[in-house]
Design an enzyme around this catalytic site. Structure first.
Site, PDB file in Angstrom:
ATOM      1  NE  ARG A   1     -19.915   3.516  -6.901  1.00  0.00           N
ATOM      2  CZ  ARG A   1     -20.388   3.856  -5.702  1.00  0.00           C
ATOM      3  NH1 ARG A   1     -21.237   3.062  -5.062  1.00  0.00           N
ATOM      4  NH2 ARG A   1     -20.030   4.990  -5.144  1.00  0.00           N
TER       5      ARG A   1
ATOM      6  CG  ASN B   1     -11.768   6.463  -2.581  1.00  0.00           C
ATOM      7  OD1 ASN B   1     -11.317   7.392  -1.927  1.00  0.00           O
ATOM      8  ND2 ASN B   1     -11.938   6.537  -3.887  1.00  0.00           N
TER       9      ASN B   1
ATOM     10  CD  GLU C   1      -2.526   1.760   0.417  1.00  0.00           C
ATOM     11  OE1 GLU C   1      -2.362   2.920  -0.020  1.00  0.00           O
ATOM     12  OE2 GLU C   1      -3.385   0.968  -0.031  1.00  0.00           O
TER      13      GLU C   1
ATOM     14  CD  GLU D   1     -13.413   4.185  -7.639  1.00  0.00           C
ATOM     15  OE1 GLU D   1     -13.696   5.280  -8.156  1.00  0.00           O
ATOM     16  OE2 GLU D   1     -13.243   4.031  -6.411  1.00  0.00           O
TER      17      GLU D   1
ATOM     18  NE  ARG E   1     -24.578   7.295  -5.262  1.00  0.00           N
ATOM     19  CZ  ARG E   1     -23.592   6.659  -4.658  1.00  0.00           C
ATOM     20  NH1 ARG E   1     -22.454   6.437  -5.304  1.00  0.00           N
ATOM     21  NH2 ARG E   1     -23.720   6.232  -3.420  1.00  0.00           N
TER      22      ARG E   1
ATOM     23  CG  HIS F   1     -22.413  11.205  -4.157  1.00  0.00           C
ATOM     24  ND1 HIS F   1     -23.318  11.933  -3.397  1.00  0.00           N
ATOM     25  CD2 HIS F   1     -22.540   9.919  -3.750  1.00  0.00           C
ATOM     26  CE1 HIS F   1     -23.948  11.112  -2.574  1.00  0.00           C
ATOM     27  NE2 HIS F   1     -23.494   9.889  -2.767  1.00  0.00           N
TER      28      HIS F   1
ATOM     29  N   GLY G   1     -24.222   1.712  -2.865  1.00  0.00           N
ATOM     30  CA  GLY G   1     -24.212   0.421  -2.181  1.00  0.00           C
ATOM     31  C   GLY G   1     -23.594  -0.687  -2.995  1.00  0.00           C
TER      32      GLY G   1
END
Length: 464
Positions: free
Chosen positions: A437, A55, A47, A427, A294, A255, A440
C-alpha cells in the site's frame, strides 16, 4: 480548546431493525454511515471497542487524491492517470484494476465531500511511491487521522446517527435465499438480534491478530505492530462464516519507520520523510531512497543487520510536521544543538553523519540526489538547528488482503457470486492495494469506498 468527545448511544436505544447496519466505527464505517444517512436510509453503527476511530485515529500523513482543487490552489498540476500508474506499480501490478480505477476517479470528489462537512484538508505533502504532492492534510499540518475521525463524528452527531460502542457483532444473519438480513450483537446487556436490509463490514484489518498473521505469514509472527489492539480481523471471520472469499491474505505491509523501543509501538508517519528527513545507519550514512515504497525501505533497514536506523531532521522539517510535537512529548525524539552532539546521543558516527548531511544539502541545492536518486521530499535540507533523531524499526502496519469485493463493494463468495445484502470496505477488504500500500492511500480508501458502500447499500435497499 477542549478536546471534542462524541457520546455513543446507550444500548437500550437499539431499534429492532434498520435499513443499513454498519459494523465498525473507523473512517470507513463513519463515512459509510454518513453517506447512507444522506441518502435517507436509517442507519446504526456497532463498534466493539469503547473508543471510536479504529486505526484511522492513528494515521498521520494524509489522504491521497489527484486533480483536486487543493492541488490547483497550490499550483500543482497532476493527473489521475499518473496516480493510477504509480499505485499500480507500487502494488506490484497486483491491484484489482476496476477497484483502482474507481478509487483514483473518486478520491478528489471525496476531498470535496469532506469539505462540505467542514473537514477541510487544504495542505499537501508527499509519500513514498508518489511523484507529486497528493497527500491532503489539515492546514495545521496536524495528523490527518484524528482530524478526520473528529470531523466525521461531529457530522454524525449533527445527523443524529446512532453509534453503539462496546457492542460486538458476533454473527451475520441470512434468510432462506442466502441474503444477509441482520446481525447478532453482544453488548453490555447480552445478546440480541437486530434485523437489517443491508450490512456493511467496515471492521478494519488483522494487523493486531497474532493468530491470523501466523497462519498466513509465519515469518512476521514476531514483529511488533503499529495497529490498535482491536484490529483482530473480526470482520474476516464473520464473512468467512457465511462463505465469503478471502484474497491476498499473505500481503501484509511492514512499515519502515516505527518506534518499537518501549512497550507500545508508535508509527512515525511518512510525512516526516516527505518533508525532508533522511535515514542513516550506525555509520551515519544514508543507505536508501527514503521515499521509495514502504516495501523497499523496510527491506533496506532490515538488510542493515543493525539495531534499526535513525530518522534525521532539523527544526525546519519539524515545523512542517506537527506530529513530531507528539512524538517528542512522549519521549521518542533525541535532540542536539549540533549534528555532532546528536550523533553522540544516538551512538552514530559523528563525522559520518556530518559528511552525509553536508552531501545531502549540497545535492538538494542542485536538485540531484547523486547517491540514491531521490526525487521527492526535497523541498528543504537538514540545515537549521537544533537537530533531531528518532530510532526506527520496521513493524507490521497494514494488511492488504481481506474479503474479496468488487468495485461496488459487494462481497463475493467462494464461487465468485455476490452475497446479497452484504458490503465491505476499507482494510477489511482486499484487492485495491496489491502487495504494497502506498502511504496516503488508506485514508483515501476509507472515504472513497466507505461512501461507495453507503451508496450501494442504499441502492440495494431501494431496489428491494
Amino acid at each position: 480548546m477542549a478536546k471534542y468527545e462524541f457520546k455513543p448511544s446507550p444500548i437500550d436505544l437499539v431499534n429492532p431493525s434498520y435499513d443499513v447496519i454498519v459494523i465498525g466505527a473507523g473512517g470507513t464505517g463513519l463515512s459509510a454511515a454518513l453517506q447512507a444517512h444522506e441518502l435517507d436510509a436509517s442507519v446504526a453503527v456497532f463498534e466493539k471497542n469503547a473508543a471510536l476511530g479504529g486505526n484511522t485515529s492513528k494515521a498521520s500523513s494524509g489522504m491521497n487524491a489527484a486533480e483536486s482543487l487543493v492541488q490547483y490552489d497550490h499550483g500543482i498540476i497532476d493527473n489521475k492517470a499518473d496516480f493510477y500508474k504509480e499505485t499500480l506499480k507500487g502494488g506490484g501490478f497486483l491491484n484489482d484494476p476496476e477497484m483502482l480505477s474507481y478509487f483514483v476517479d473518486h478520491a478528489a470528489l471525496a476531498i470535496d465531500w469532506l469539505k462540505e462537512h467542514e473537514i477541510e484538508l487544504s495542505d499537501l505533502t508527499i509519500t513514498g511511491g508518489m511523484s507529486k504532492k497528493r497527500a491532503h492534510r489539515p492546514a495545521s499540518m496536524a495528523p490527518v487521522g484524528g482530524f478526520l475521525v473528529t470531523g466525521l463524528l461531529k457530522a454524525i452527531e449533527k445527523a443524529r446517527i446512532s453509534i453503539f460502542n462496546q457492542t460486538k457483532v458476533v454473527k451475520l444473519l441470512q434468510d432462506e435465499t442466502g441474503k444477509v438480513n441482520g446481525v447478532v450483537i453482544l453488548g453490555p446487556d447480552g445478546h440480541r438480534t437486530v434485523k437489517a436490509k443491508t450490512v456493511i463490514l467496515a471492521t478494519g484489518g488483522f494487523g493486531a491478530s497474532k493468530s491470523i498473521i501466523k497462519k498466513y505469514r509465519p515469518d512476521l509472527a514476531d514483529y511488533k505492530t503499529t495497529n490498535q489492539a482491536g484490529a483482530t480481523g473480526d470482520g474476516l471471520l464473520l464473512a468467512e462464516d457465511i462463505d465469503a472469499q478471502l484474497i491476498q491474505m499473505d500481503f501484509i505491509q511492514v512499515h519502515p519507520t516505527a518506534q518499537t523501543d518501549g512497550e507500545r509501538t508508535f508509527l512515525i508517519g511518512e510525512a516526516v520523510r516527505g518533508e525532508g528527513a533522511i535515514l542513516v545507519n550506525q555509520a551515519g550514512k544514508r543507505f536508501v531512497n527514503e521515499l521509495a515504497t514502504r516495501k523497499i525501505v523496510s527491506a533496506a533497514i532490515t538488510g542493515l543487520n543493525e539495531d534499526g536506523a535513525y530518522l534525521i531532521f532539523d527544526q525546519g522539517i519539524r515545523d512542517h510536521v506537527k506530529a513530531v510535537e507528539f512524538y517528542d512529548h512522549i519521549g521518542l525524539v533525541e535532540h542536539g544543538d549540533s549534528l555532532a552532539e546528536l550523533a553522540d546521543k544516538i551512538g552514530v558516527d559523528a563525522s559520518g553523519l556530518e559528511a552525509t548531511v553536508a552531501k545531502w544539502n549540497s545535492d538538494l541545492a542542485t536538485g540531484d540526489d547523486t547517491a540514491f536518486g531521490r526525487t521527492t521530499g526535497m523541498d528543504r535540507g537538514v540545515e537549521v538547528g537544533p537537530f533531531f533523531a528518532i530510532h526506527v524499526h520496521p513493524a507490521i502496519h497494514y494488511t492488504m488482503g481481506g474479503i474479496h469485493i468488487d468495485a461496488e463493494t459487494e462481497v463475493l463468495d467462494t464461487n465468485g457470486n455476490v452475497i446479497k445484502g452484504l458490503y465491505a470496505a476499507g482494510e477489511v477488504s482486499g484487492g485495491l492495494h496489491g502487495n504494497n500500500r502506498i502511504g496516503g492511500n488508506s485514508i483515501a480508501e476509507t472515504v472513497v469506498f466507505g461512501r461507495q458502500a453507503g451508496i450501494q447499500a442504499v441502492k440495494y435497499v431501494r431496489g428491494k
